[in-house]
Design a protein around this motif. Structure first.
Motif, PDB file in Angstrom:
ATOM      1  N   ASN A  61     106.918  25.354  39.932  1.00  0.00           N
ATOM      2  CA  ASN A  61     106.165  26.010  38.866  1.00  0.00           C
ATOM      3  C   ASN A  61     106.900  25.788  37.548  1.00  0.00           C
ATOM      4  OD1 ASN A  61     104.414  27.652  37.418  1.00  0.00           O
ATOM      5  ND2 ASN A  61     105.507  29.525  37.966  1.00  0.00           N
ATOM      6  N   SER A  62     106.508  24.770  36.798  1.00  0.00           N
ATOM      7  CA  SER A  62     107.210  24.400  35.577  1.00  0.00           C
ATOM      8  C   SER A  62     107.013  25.445  34.490  1.00  0.00           C
ATOM      9  CB  SER A  62     106.705  23.042  35.064  1.00  0.00           C
ATOM     10  OG  SER A  62     106.972  22.021  35.997  1.00  0.00           O
ATOM     11  N   LEU A  63     107.989  25.531  33.616  1.00  0.00           N
ATOM     12  CA  LEU A  63     107.889  26.433  32.475  1.00  0.00           C
ATOM     13  C   LEU A  63     106.834  25.941  31.493  1.00  0.00           C
ATOM     14  CD1 LEU A  63     111.697  27.007  31.772  1.00  0.00           C
ATOM     15  CD2 LEU A  63     110.093  28.668  32.740  1.00  0.00           C
ATOM     16  N   ASN A  64     106.251  26.887  30.765  1.00  0.00           N
ATOM     17  CA  ASN A  64     105.270  26.570  29.727  1.00  0.00           C
ATOM     18  C   ASN A  64     105.937  26.751  28.368  1.00  0.00           C
ATOM     19  OD1 ASN A  64     103.155  27.370  27.646  1.00  0.00           O
ATOM     20  ND2 ASN A  64     101.848  26.658  29.321  1.00  0.00           N
ATOM     21  N   GLN A  65     106.028  25.674  27.621  1.00  0.00           N
ATOM     22  CA  GLN A  65     106.769  25.728  26.360  1.00  0.00           C
ATOM     23  C   GLN A  65     106.133  26.687  25.367  1.00  0.00           C
ATOM     24  OE1 GLN A  65     108.457  22.017  24.916  1.00  0.00           O
ATOM     25  NE2 GLN A  65     107.758  22.518  22.841  1.00  0.00           N
ATOM     26  N   ASN A  66     104.829  26.736  25.303  1.00  0.00           N
ATOM     27  CA  ASN A  66     104.154  27.650  24.367  1.00  0.00           C
ATOM     28  C   ASN A  66     104.433  29.110  24.711  1.00  0.00           C
ATOM     29  OD1 ASN A  66     103.042  25.601  22.794  1.00  0.00           O
ATOM     30  ND2 ASN A  66     101.208  25.459  24.076  1.00  0.00           N
ATOM     31  N   THR A  67     104.492  29.397  26.005  1.00  0.00           N
ATOM     32  CA  THR A  67     104.828  30.756  26.428  1.00  0.00           C
ATOM     33  C   THR A  67     106.235  31.126  25.985  1.00  0.00           C
ATOM     34  OG1 THR A  67     103.362  30.600  28.357  1.00  0.00           O
ATOM     35  CG2 THR A  67     105.079  32.287  28.421  1.00  0.00           C
ATOM     36  N   LEU A  68     107.149  30.177  26.121  1.00  0.00           N
ATOM     37  CA  LEU A  68     108.534  30.429  25.710  1.00  0.00           C
ATOM     38  C   LEU A  68     108.626  30.665  24.208  1.00  0.00           C
ATOM     39  CD1 LEU A  68     110.427  27.715  27.825  1.00  0.00           C
ATOM     40  CD2 LEU A  68     110.026  30.117  28.403  1.00  0.00           C
ATOM     41  N   ILE A  69     107.912  29.874  23.436  1.00  0.00           N
ATOM     42  CA  ILE A  69     107.917  30.052  21.982  1.00  0.00           C
ATOM     43  C   ILE A  69     107.375  31.426  21.610  1.00  0.00           C
ATOM     44  CG2 ILE A  69     106.883  29.233  19.817  1.00  0.00           C
ATOM     45  CD1 ILE A  69     106.980  26.402  21.017  1.00  0.00           C
ATOM     46  N   ASN A  70     106.335  31.841  22.328  1.00  0.00           N
ATOM     47  CA  ASN A  70     105.738  33.160  22.067  1.00  0.00           C
ATOM     48  C   ASN A  70     106.731  34.285  22.344  1.00  0.00           C
ATOM     49  OD1 ASN A  70     103.282  34.922  21.599  1.00  0.00           O
ATOM     50  ND2 ASN A  70     103.825  35.536  23.680  1.00  0.00           N
ATOM     51  N   TYR A  71     107.543  34.141  23.390  1.00  0.00           N
ATOM     52  CA  TYR A  71     108.562  35.153  23.671  1.00  0.00           C
ATOM     53  C   TYR A  71     109.450  35.377  22.453  1.00  0.00           C
ATOM     54  CZ  TYR A  71     107.665  34.734  28.754  1.00  0.00           C
ATOM     55  OH  TYR A  71     107.100  34.743  30.001  1.00  0.00           O
ATOM     56  N   ARG A  72     109.892  34.280  21.844  1.00  0.00           N
ATOM     57  CA  ARG A  72     110.820  34.392  20.719  1.00  0.00           C
ATOM     58  C   ARG A  72     110.129  34.890  19.452  1.00  0.00           C
ATOM     59  NH1 ARG A  72     112.095  30.816  16.777  1.00  0.00           N
ATOM     60  NH2 ARG A  72     111.092  29.081  17.852  1.00  0.00           N
TER      61      ARG A  72
END
Length: 545
Positions: free
Chosen positions: A51-62
């Motif tokens: 289950n690969s990470l989603n870059q947009n989700t990570l950006i949203n976290y920050r």
């Protein structure tokens, strides 16, 4: 008359540099993100269905949740008795790329199963050591975004308890105590992880008793801290924080291990998660007291929901959100009115760390000078180590800093910069530390504005020599820049770029003429510095091809 004006200039400089101004700063109550600390988001993947990470989700976290850390579990069920596949390793690398692109870091752990009833819960010692060697290149290449690694590998969840291997033994294997042999086998795994990581990265262990028994029963001292020895690189994680009087076996002897952990975690990372609602121990007062006592830097926001929700209900969530890790408030600073090129000048900073911990990874603090006319930036490294900026008492930092030799006269705005130590990230503002003050943070640069202007001049040089009478041509220069004056062969000659970095390029001196080859350097503004007997003359040149 010329000597009179020179003497007057010198006296004015001495008077100005001796005078200091104090700037006071207003603390901020805002919640904002800072690297390698705070609540983290939990993520996990399995080798069977990656289950690969989603870059947009990570950006949203920050950007929208003030989160700069994720926890990443890598489960390797398919490799219990086999090498790690190239496809899995490629997926791991892809995750690290996304974490870096998103401006985050991660806490990582490798394990073989999350199922207590799995017929085989972990790999053999030999297989684990082989896997660590396979992972080493990836760990080395991506250490910039690995905030800390957890020991993992052994047992269900990589928590070093429920194991299928007699080598690792213990209560989770056959309901007997760990033997010396068991502990030595476990230590071999931890030492292999420490070797696989760069020496500037730490590893967390699940039980403080293991570090005490296998490395030293005594907590780290100030002189031992950050030495990059194995002892200094082992931190702690608690995955059942507040769940019982011993946090479900995290502690074997609270009266002995609490003082140990309180001291040790001043210098190594502490973090983890809650696992059970256990009021009143999981209530705000105890939680915040123990986070401060044990210098917590990060906590899982996703588990245990009942505990995290209780923090919100009882109005301590925001306070914990601010205080996990470090939170540096700049109280005041003292600067001279002026400074002379090539000489030292004093600065004093007074800082209070309102957080539970200090940074655990190395950073250098820089005083930044920005020319108000040209916007040219000069950086001066400071000796202070922010890893030792522990609260709650105010910290006073006094240093004598030397201006770069190639800096030019002018007025300079001052900033404080605490960037990431890795060159891949050092220029990215999302990885720089923000001070908890009003009207100081520059999001575009990652600088903290000190709201002060320093006047820089060469006043000390006026009583020694007049400026050298020289000819410089052509202007701008294309292939060669020529400088002519009598006695040039007696001077030390250096070329600097506009960042203050020395440029190595061929040069020759003959018959009172200097020729510098500039054919292979970029267009821009440069400085030639002539030094002799402690006297210095710096001239600007322009290169344009």
């Amino acid at each position: 008359m010329k000597k009179l004006f020179s003497l007057l200039g010198l006296l004015l400089w001495i008077f100005g540099s001796a005078q200091t101004n104090t700037v006071n700063y207003t603390p901020s109550t805002a919640v904002f993100s800072n690297p390698e600390r705070g609540f983290y988001r939990y993520t996990a993947t399995h080798s069977g269905t990656y289950n690969s990470l989603n870059q947009n989700t990570l950006i949203n976290y920050r950007l929208n949740n003030n989160i700069t850390l994720i926890f990443r579990y890598f489960y390797m069920e398919e490799f219990l008795n086999a090498p790690i596949s190239d496809a899995f390793l490629a997926n791991v690398q892809s995750d690290f790329n996304k974490i870096r692109n998103a401006g985050l870091k991660c806490v990582i752990r490798f394990a073989y199963t999350s199922d207590e009833n799995a017929p085989q819960k972990d790999a053999s010692k030999a297989q684990i050591l082989a896997h660590i060697q396979q992972l080493r290149p990836i760990l080395q290449a991506n250490a910039d975004v690995i905030s800390v690694m957890q020991a993992g590998f052994i047992g269900v969840w990589g928590e070093w308890y429920y194991t299928s291997q007699p080598e690792f033994g213990g209560w989770g294997y056959n309901q007997t105590d760990l033997t010396t042999g068991n502990n030595n086998h476990r230590k071999d795994i931890l030492n292999a992880i420490l070797t696989a990581l760069p020496s500037n990265r730490m590893v967390q262990v699940r039980y403080p008793a293991f570090k005490q028994g296998s490395y030293s029963p005594t907590a780290l001292s100030d002189s031992q801290a950050f030495s990059q020895s194995n002892l200094a690189r082992i931190g702690h994680h608690n995955d059942c924080f507040l769940a019982s009087a011993t946090d479900y076996g995290t502690y074997e002897n609270v009266s002995q291990q609490y003082p140990y952990l309180e001291q040790d975690t001043k210098f190594v990372p502490m973090g983890g998660e809650t696992c059970k609602l256990n009021s009143p121990r999981t209530d705000c007062s105890t939680a915040m007291y123990e986070m401060a006592k044990f210098h917590w830097s990060f906590l899982n926001i996703d588990y245990f929901p009942g505990v995290i929700d209780g923090f919100t209900t009882n109005n301590c969530f925001t306070d914990i959100q601010k205080k996990l890790g470090y939170r540096f408030e700049l109280n005041s600073a003292a600067f001279p009115q002026s400074a002379s090129i090539g000489t030292s000048f004093p600065i004093t900073l007074k800082i209070t760390n309102q957080g539970y911990a200090a940074p655990y990874n190395q950073r250098t603090v820089y005083l930044i000078l920005k020319n108000q006319t040209t916007n040219q930036i000069y950086s001066i490294p400071m000796a202070t180590d922010p890893r030792k900026w522990l609260g709650p008492n105010q910290i006073t930092i006094t240093e004598n800093l030397t201006l770069p030799a190639n800096i030019i006269n002018g007025s300079y705005k001052l900033y404080l910069s605490i960037p990431d130590a890795d060159t891949n990230l050092s220029t990215r503002p999302e990885y720089a530390i923000r001070l908890a003050n009003e009207n100081t943070w520059e999001a575009s640069t990652g600088y903290n504005n000190l709201n002060y202007t320093l006047n820089v001049s060469d006043a000390l040089a006026v009583d020694t020599h007049d400026k050298i009478d020289m000819a410089i041509y052509p202007v701008p220069a294309n292939d060669l820049i020529n400088v002519e004056f009598d006695g040039i062969e007696n001077y030390q000659i250096s070329l600097f770029n506009s960042l203050g970095q020395m440029i190595k390029t061929p040069q020759s001196v003959q018959n009172s003429k200097l020729s510098i080859d500039v054919s292979n350097i970029n267009d821009g503004l440069y400085f030639i510095e002539f030094t002799k007997d402690g006297n210095r003359d710096t001239r600007k040149i322009i290169v344009k091809h």
